[in-house]
Write a protein that holds these residues in place. Structure first.
Motif, PDB file in Angstrom:
ATOM      1  N   HIS A 122     -26.409  21.732 -21.687  1.00 30.27           N
ATOM      2  CA  HIS A 122     -25.344  20.724 -21.756  1.00 30.27           C
ATOM      3  C   HIS A 122     -24.566  20.683 -20.443  1.00 30.27           C
ATOM      4  O   HIS A 122     -24.212  19.596 -19.966  1.00 30.27           O
ATOM      5  CB  HIS A 122     -24.404  21.055 -22.923  1.00 30.27           C
ATOM      6  N   TRP A 123     -24.290  21.853 -19.855  1.00 30.83           N
ATOM      7  CA  TRP A 123     -23.519  21.902 -18.615  1.00 30.83           C
ATOM      8  C   TRP A 123     -24.242  21.166 -17.493  1.00 30.83           C
ATOM      9  O   TRP A 123     -23.627  20.370 -16.769  1.00 30.83           O
ATOM     10  CB  TRP A 123     -23.270  23.355 -18.222  1.00 30.83           C
ATOM     11  N   PHE A 124     -25.529  21.422 -17.322  1.00 29.50           N
ATOM     12  CA  PHE A 124     -26.295  20.733 -16.274  1.00 29.50           C
ATOM     13  C   PHE A 124     -26.329  19.231 -16.528  1.00 29.50           C
ATOM     14  O   PHE A 124     -26.168  18.428 -15.597  1.00 29.50           O
ATOM     15  CB  PHE A 124     -27.719  21.292 -16.211  1.00 29.50           C
ATOM     16  N   LEU A 125     -26.564  18.833 -17.776  1.00 29.55           N
ATOM     17  CA  LEU A 125     -26.655  17.410 -18.107  1.00 29.55           C
ATOM     18  C   LEU A 125     -25.323  16.710 -17.871  1.00 29.55           C
ATOM     19  O   LEU A 125     -25.276  15.640 -17.239  1.00 29.55           O
ATOM     20  CB  LEU A 125     -27.101  17.257 -19.564  1.00 29.55           C
ATOM     21  N   LYS A 126     -24.227  17.289 -18.357  1.00 29.42           N
ATOM     22  CA  LYS A 126     -22.918  16.658 -18.190  1.00 29.42           C
ATOM     23  C   LYS A 126     -22.498  16.626 -16.728  1.00 29.42           C
ATOM     24  O   LYS A 126     -21.865  15.657 -16.286  1.00 29.42           O
ATOM     25  CB  LYS A 126     -21.875  17.415 -19.015  1.00 29.42           C
ATOM     26  N   SER A 127     -22.842  17.651 -15.961  1.00 30.12           N
ATOM     27  CA  SER A 127     -22.518  17.653 -14.537  1.00 30.12           C
ATOM     28  C   SER A 127     -23.195  16.488 -13.831  1.00 30.12           C
ATOM     29  O   SER A 127     -22.595  15.816 -12.981  1.00 30.12           O
ATOM     30  CB  SER A 127     -22.935  18.976 -13.896  1.00 30.12           C
ATOM     31  N   GLU A 128     -24.457  16.242 -14.175  1.00 27.02           N
ATOM     32  CA  GLU A 128     -25.193  15.132 -13.563  1.00 27.02           C
ATOM     33  C   GLU A 128     -24.608  13.797 -13.995  1.00 27.02           C
ATOM     34  O   GLU A 128     -24.448  12.882 -13.179  1.00 27.02           O
ATOM     35  CB  GLU A 128     -26.673  15.219 -13.964  1.00 27.02           C
ATOM     36  N   ILE A 129     -24.272  13.672 -15.265  1.00 26.19           N
ATOM     37  CA  ILE A 129     -23.705  12.422 -15.772  1.00 26.19           C
ATOM     38  C   ILE A 129     -22.350  12.148 -15.124  1.00 26.19           C
ATOM     39  O   ILE A 129     -22.062  11.020 -14.702  1.00 26.19           O
ATOM     40  CB  ILE A 129     -23.577  12.481 -17.314  1.00 26.19           C
ATOM     41  N   ASP A 130     -21.503  13.162 -15.023  1.00 22.28           N
ATOM     42  CA  ASP A 130     -20.191  12.984 -14.410  1.00 22.28           C
ATOM     43  C   ASP A 130     -20.315  12.639 -12.929  1.00 22.28           C
ATOM     44  O   ASP A 130     -19.513  11.862 -12.396  1.00 22.28           O
ATOM     45  CB  ASP A 130     -19.351  14.258 -14.578  1.00 22.28           C
ATOM     46  N   GLY A 131     -21.317  13.223 -12.257  1.00 24.26           N
ATOM     47  CA  GLY A 131     -21.546  12.890 -10.852  1.00 24.26           C
ATOM     48  C   GLY A 131     -21.917  11.432 -10.659  1.00 24.26           C
ATOM     49  O   GLY A 131     -21.502  10.785  -9.697  1.00 24.26           O
ATOM     50  N   LEU A 132     -22.696  10.889 -11.589  1.00 23.51           N
ATOM     51  CA  LEU A 132     -23.063   9.469 -11.525  1.00 23.51           C
ATOM     52  C   LEU A 132     -21.824   8.581 -11.655  1.00 23.51           C
ATOM     53  O   LEU A 132     -21.719   7.538 -11.008  1.00 23.51           O
ATOM     54  CB  LEU A 132     -24.058   9.137 -12.636  1.00 23.51           C
ATOM     55  N   LYS A 133     -20.905   9.002 -12.504  1.00 23.30           N
ATOM     56  CA  LYS A 133     -19.689   8.220 -12.720  1.00 23.30           C
ATOM     57  C   LYS A 133     -18.874   8.120 -11.433  1.00 23.30           C
ATOM     58  O   LYS A 133     -18.340   7.058 -11.096  1.00 23.30           O
ATOM     59  CB  LYS A 133     -18.864   8.861 -13.831  1.00 23.30           C
ATOM     60  N   VAL A 134     -18.785   9.232 -10.700  1.00 23.13           N
ATOM     61  CA  VAL A 134     -18.057   9.230  -9.433  1.00 23.13           C
ATOM     62  C   VAL A 134     -18.784   8.373  -8.398  1.00 23.13           C
ATOM     63  O   VAL A 134     -18.174   7.562  -7.690  1.00 23.13           O
ATOM     64  CB  VAL A 134     -17.882  10.675  -8.909  1.00 23.13           C
TER      65      VAL A 134
END
Length: 794
Positions: free
Chosen positions: A257-269
């Motif tokens: 979950h941590w890796f997935l959410k980190s990637e998703i949040d990076g896309l948002k930025v």
């Protein structure tokens, strides 16, 4: 068609070259926004639906061993709605025809497909049957990597016994969207897998009748906040204290979950920053174009006002110009963005395991993209025409008075000015007399160079981290992890393996470090003081000597625990006696690895009441394939081995992933940067050409060739773009530094480094793009009818 609409159409056709450049820049900006935003939604919606489908756990608690009957009290804790006890162990696997020992995680599941939490989704075959106990369901990526299908056999070492199991099916689970082995950073399905067993069978083979060593749980929606989940876990730990709580993990800290959410949040930025850069450049270019158009048409504007058109009607007429450009850029950007989102989503399918990860077109994102495109286009148009709109009809109908012929600053430096030839004087006068256009060109070149340098810096930083990890810190070839602690004889036996040149012991202790109210679950790694295969280093690459007593702590962990060198912290092991001990912090080291703690091997053994205990062994071996094969064969015969990690293979896998991702990113950013240079230079040069037609025609009459005339514009482009490129270098440096700070996570942080070649490539590419952008300008000069240009009225 109204008169103003016909006028608008003629002007759009007349300025098609410049508009194409501006629309392209807008389209790239909107394309980036739609691509990043769509990919964000693709991943986020897939994650949410996948978590709902599998009933994803909100927390997990790992224990030494707990009777399932003693878990009933946990349901009385406010907020806990569901529990699932499981048996979970790290194991090794063996497949016919596969030389390398394989590792993985065994997880027990209910005998029938009704798990209340963390369900699996069958991809091939079926769920467990009633025909036999020795059935296994493999995670689908592992099965694909080894071409396994239902009916095949696989051997697992379970509780030190080799068990032959029948593959009944393959599956995926929301628990392992991003599956990595211990110490890994990228998925390696060819080396690490998940093996699901019947719960009754796991109880029998591991001696866990009526017991479990992991508890999954879900909480009520109103208890989903981070603090409330943490309170629930603290209460669970208190209730289960007698059963040896090893760790408690909320969903936010779960690895996948941590890796997935980190990637998703990076896309948002990224969906905010990158598009804004392109749209600002487009707004500047459009501002220049509309300023020039409005000034050229001031007499037309005055005439329209005199004929009865209101300021509002004329102003809307010009705004329609920007509106149409914005709509065109938005539509083209939508097509580009949707295609890019498809490529990004396909790339993510290589790393994230979802039942379905498809690229969707989201009307909300498209509408927002169109609005953003229109806003920036109208903004550029508004600023370009507002000065003319303020003029009265009588004043506007008169041609604009010629600019006062004043000397520029450089002309006052007589020695310098007289040394220049006529064409250089023309270039410098035009640059200093059109400051707005010059400023726009400088900013565009600076932004283009900044993007290039940031991209090259990310490439340099990624490979610097790779080199730090595998060329300076971890120098072993193969790491062997044992299921239980062993004495020093395990090291001597490892040294006897064929082709082993050198071996070192490691003693790893999982523990909770506390400093007052601050605490963190970490692992302390005990290494030899003169270790050659694991060498603690600071960010400068200097070796840090492990103290005889106390621990070395990385700065990131020190910040979390609020400790300094010389402080004493409480260490409570998660296994064994679980008695709290006070240990001194001897040194804080800057390191790229987030939460690492080092101690002297003998000191850590004494601290734990052990005598030369070993949890893993590092091997330096002959790199040849024959020698490696022999070592793997020997390791397969050792039941006590829990996992075998090939450091060489791990490094090669990371290099492969980094090169694949970075090359694509670099190519895309180079193309986008080229477009910024191309669009801004083409826009400024064509505007300058239209304003200076008589000047160019006069030069042609005086005998200057089209090539010589074109060189004037090329010099002008270089005089603007070279300073812009130079300014882009410090801008790129600080932007890279900001990104580096943003990527400072608990797991790792990127080194901040920019190689000399990156600076050189940035400058060379900026110069190359300037030359490419000059080509259509030169073609326009060659096609110009200079005789007609001489007849243009003042």
């Amino acid at each position: 068609m109204k008169v103003l609409h016909r006028k608008l159409l003629r002007e759009l056709i007349a300025a098609k070259g410049v508009l194409a450049a501006i629309i392209s820049i807008i389209a790239v900006g909107i394309g980036c926004f739609i691509a990043m935003s769509s990919t964000y939604d693709n991943l986020e919606y897939s994650r949410q639906s996948y978590y709902r489908l599998c009933r994803m756990a909100d927390f997990s608690v790992e224990l030494k061993k707990v009777p399932t009957g003693d878990l009933a009290t946990l349901t009385e804790i406010p907020g806990v709605t569901n529990l699932l006890p499981r048996i979970i162990f790290e194991v090794t696997a063996s497949l016919e025809g596969v030389e390398k020992p394989l590792s993985g995680k065994v997880i027990s599941l209910p005998e029938h497909e009704n798990a209340p939490i963390n369900r699996i989704v069958i991809q091939q075959g079926s769920y467990f049957t009633d025909q036999r106990q020795e059935e296994v369901i493999l995670n689908d990526a592992f099965a694909r990597a080894h071409h396994l299908k239902p009916g095949d056999h696989i051997q697992l070492i379970l509780n030190n016994r080799l068990q032959d199991l029948v593959v009944i099916g393959t599956a995926i689970s929301s628990e392992f969207v991003y599956l990595i082995g211990p110490g890994g950073l990228v998925p390696e399905p060819e080396s690490y897998g998940v093996f699901y067993l019947k719960h009754d069978y796991a109880e029998d083979v591991f001696g866990f009748e009526g017991a479990a060593n992991q508890v999954l749980g879900q909480v009520a929606p109103e208890y989903q906040s981070k603090n409330r989940v943490r309170q629930i876990l603290d209460q669970i730990e208190l209730n289960l204290e007698d059963f040896g709580v090893v760790s408690k993990t909320p969903l936010a800290e779960q690895s996948s979950h941590w890796f997935l959410k980190s990637e998703i949040d990076g896309l948002k930025v990224s969906a905010t920053i990158l598009p804004t850069i392109f749209l600002i450049v487009a707004a500047l270019a459009l501002n220049l174009l509309m300023s020039r158009m409005a000034e050229q048409q001031r007499t037309v504007v005055g005439t329209l006002k005199a004929l009865g058109y209101s300021n509002r009607e004329v102003f809307i007429h010009f705004l329609q110009f920007g509106l149409l450009i914005g709509l065109a850029g938005g539509i083209l950007g939508t097509l580009i963005g949707y295609s890019l989102a498809g490529g990004l989503t396909a790339q993510y399918r290589n790393y994230f395991e979802f039942p379905a990860l498809t690229n969707e077109l989201y009307p909300r994102i498209v509408l927002l993209g169109m609005l953003i495109s229109v806003f920036f286009s109208v903004l550029g148009t508004f600023r370009g025409v507002r000065s003319v709109m303020r003029l009265s009809p009588a004043e506007a109908m008169r041609p604009k008075p010629p600019l006062r012929a004043r000397r520029i600053l450089l002309e006052k430096i007589q020695v310098f000015w007289n040394a220049l030839d006529f064409r250089w004087q023309l270039v410098l006068r035009d640059i200093f007399r059109h400051r707005t256009r010059t400023l726009g060109g400088l900013i565009s070149a600076m932004v283009g160079a900044m993007l290039l340098l940031v991209t090259f810096s990310m490439y340099d930083s990624a490979f610097a981290l790779l080199d730090f990890q595998y060329d300076k810190l971890l120098l072993s070839d193969i790491d062997v992890t044992f299921k239980d602690d062993h004495d020093y004889s395990a090291l001597y036996e490892s040294q006897q393996f064929p082709s082993v040149d050198y071996a070192e012991p490691l003693f790893h202790v999982g523990c909770t470090l506390r400093n007052g109210i601050y605490e963190k679950k970490v692992g302390i790694t005990g290494i030899l003081r003169n270790a050659q295969l694991t060498i603690p280093r600071d960010t400068a690459g200097n070796r840090v000597v492990v103290p005889e007593t106390g621990v070395l702590v990385t700065r990131k962990l020190a910040e979390i625990l609020r400790i300094q060198a010389g402080d004493s912290i409480e260490m409570t092991p998660v296994a064994g006696d679980r008695i709290a001990r006070q240990i001194p912090v001897m040194k804080i080291i800057d390191s790229y690895l987030g939460l690492t703690v080092y101690a002297d091997y003998q000191y850590l053994n004494r601290l734990m009441g052990e005598a030369s205990s070993i949890t893993s062994v590092q091997l330096k071996t002959d790199p040849g394939p024959v020698a490696t094969r022999r070592i793997y064969q020997e390791l397969k015969q050792v039941p006590a081995v829990q996992g075998v990690t090939s450091i060489r293979d791990q490094k090669e896998k990371l290099q492969e992933v980094l090169i694949e991702q970075m090359v694509v990113m670099i190519v895309v950013v180079i193309a986008f940067s080229c477009l910024i240079f191309f669009g801004s230079i083409l826009n400024a040069s064509l505007i300058s050409l239209s304003e200076r037609q008589q000047e160019i025609a006069t030069l042609r009459v005086l005998g200057y060739t089209p090539k010589e005339v074109g060189s004037i514009f090329l010099r002008e482009s270089f005089c603007i773009n070279l300073p812009g490129i130079i300014l882009g270098l410090p801008a790129g440096y600080w932007a890279s530094k900001g990104i580096n700070i943003a990527y400072d996570t608990e797991l790792f942080r990127m080194p901040f480094t920019i190689d000399t070649l990156s600076w050189v490539y940035t400058v060379i590419l900026g110069i190359l793009f300037t030359l490419i952008a000059h080509w259509p300008v030169q073609k326009t000069i060659q096609k110009m009818d200079w005789l007609e240009a001489l007849n243009v009225k003042e």
